[in-house]
Design a protein around this motif. Structure first.
Motif, PDB file in Angstrom:
ATOM      1  N   VAL A 158       0.848  -1.201   0.000  1.00 23.64           N
ATOM      2  CA  VAL A 158       0.000   0.000   0.000  1.00 23.64           C
ATOM      3  C   VAL A 158       0.879   1.245   0.000  1.00 23.64           C
ATOM      4  N   THR A 165      -7.723  -4.809  -0.177  1.00 28.09           N
ATOM      5  CA  THR A 165      -7.024  -5.697   0.738  1.00 28.09           C
ATOM      6  C   THR A 165      -8.042  -6.688   1.305  1.00 28.09           C
ATOM      7  N   VAL A 191      -6.623   0.368   6.347  1.00 28.74           N
ATOM      8  CA  VAL A 191      -7.500   0.798   5.257  1.00 28.74           C
ATOM      9  C   VAL A 191      -8.241   2.086   5.616  1.00 28.74           C
ATOM     10  N   ALA A 230      -7.480   5.422   3.418  1.00 33.86           N
ATOM     11  CA  ALA A 230      -8.585   5.948   2.612  1.00 33.86           C
ATOM     12  C   ALA A 230      -8.724   7.460   2.790  1.00 33.86           C
ATOM     13  N   ILE A 236      -9.378   2.801  -1.433  1.00 35.17           N
ATOM     14  CA  ILE A 236      -8.876   1.560  -0.837  1.00 35.17           C
ATOM     15  C   ILE A 236      -9.970   0.988   0.053  1.00 35.17           C
ATOM     16  N   ASN A 237     -10.194  -0.301  -0.066  1.00 34.46           N
ATOM     17  CA  ASN A 237     -11.213  -0.988   0.718  1.00 34.46           C
ATOM     18  C   ASN A 237     -10.685  -2.333   1.209  1.00 34.46           C
ATOM     19  N   ALA A 238     -11.371  -2.884   2.182  1.00 36.85           N
ATOM     20  CA  ALA A 238     -11.043  -4.215   2.698  1.00 36.85           C
ATOM     21  C   ALA A 238     -12.226  -5.143   2.455  1.00 36.85           C
ATOM     22  N   SER A 272     -14.937   3.901  -0.485  1.00 36.05           N
ATOM     23  CA  SER A 272     -13.554   3.861  -0.012  1.00 36.05           C
ATOM     24  C   SER A 272     -13.543   3.850   1.506  1.00 36.05           C
TER      25      SER A 272
END
Length: 243
Positions: A120, A137, A164, A168, A178-180, A231
């Motif tokens: 990241v 992720t 995350v 974000a 960005i997300n999980a 996000s």
């Protein structure tokens, strides 16, 4: 109704692409027209990927921060951009807390949390400069629910959520997301090697266990422009209990 993705002209990095969800995601992105970099520490697994002009492979141990940075630098130099990154790599070795050695604990941290952080961190400047991009992720339901013997794994997956959430907020002004994803019960090598036969049987009777390719539609949505407003989110994929 059917959803079709057009990733022509896009560059996608899939880490953990030698097997499981990562492998299926890499193949799906190639089929959608993307140029895909498939990375993994498993050389033999990478060699089983089909030969395709839009698919490149790279050997990577994500616990090595310099190697992770070098790969991102290489991809950005080669393709000029990285439109999406799906980071699936993880390990899980079930051990009771009071029997978990320093070495085992640290290895979980190195791969599942630090390794994701290194990637990241390396991806952020590239995506910030191009003012676009999506990173996915992986977390786990064990991070909040726990499981006997899974403390090291669960702790790292809880750490992913914090990473995350913070990343974000830093990426939002640049149009980068960005997300999980918490994928639920999936028949990946990591899960199948860690779960007992009794545990697997119980899951199969209760809600079933997904094949890795069942997770791909969710991932394609998260890296595609259909989720442009999403996000800093933990996306939970839940199976419907058997009747």
């Amino acid at each position: 109704m059917k959803v079709r993705y057009d990733f022509n002209g896009c560059c996608v990095l899939v880490v953990g692409a030698a097997s499981g969800i990562g492998r299926e995601t890499a193949l799906a992105c190639v089929a959608a027209g993307a140029k895909v970099w498939a990375a993994d520490v498993d050389i033999a697994g990478l060699e089983t990927l089909p030969t395709h002009p839009m698919l490149r492979t790279a050997v990577l141990d994500i616990a090595d921060s310099q190697a992770s940075q070098a790969l991102i630098t290489r991809i950005a130099a080669s393709d000029g951009r990285i439109d999406a990154a799906v980071l699936t790599s993880a390990i899980q070795q079930r051990t009771p807390v009071d029997e978990t050695t320093d070495v085992l604990w640290q290895r979980h941290l190195d791969v599942n949390l630090s390794g994701v952080f290194y990637l990241v961190r390396a991806l952020m400047p590239v995506m910030k400069e191009q003012r676009s991009g999506s990173i996915v992720t992986f977390t786990s339901g064990l991070a909040s629910n726990g499981w006997p013997g899974a403390a090291a794994y669960a702790a790292t997956k809880a750490g992913i959520v914090g990473l995350v959430k913070c990343a974000a907020l830093e990426l939002r002004p640049f149009g980068v997301r960005i997300n999980a994803l918490s994928p639920g019960l999936v028949a990946t090598p990591v899960f199948l090697k860690s779960a007992s036969a009794e545990e697997l049987s119980g899951y199969e009777r209760a809600v079933g266990v997904s094949a890795p390719d069942a997770v791909v539609p969710t991932l394609m949505h998260l890296i595609g422009d259909g989720s442009a407003s999403i996000s800093g989110t933990v996306v939970e994929r839940r199976l419907i209990p058997a009747s």
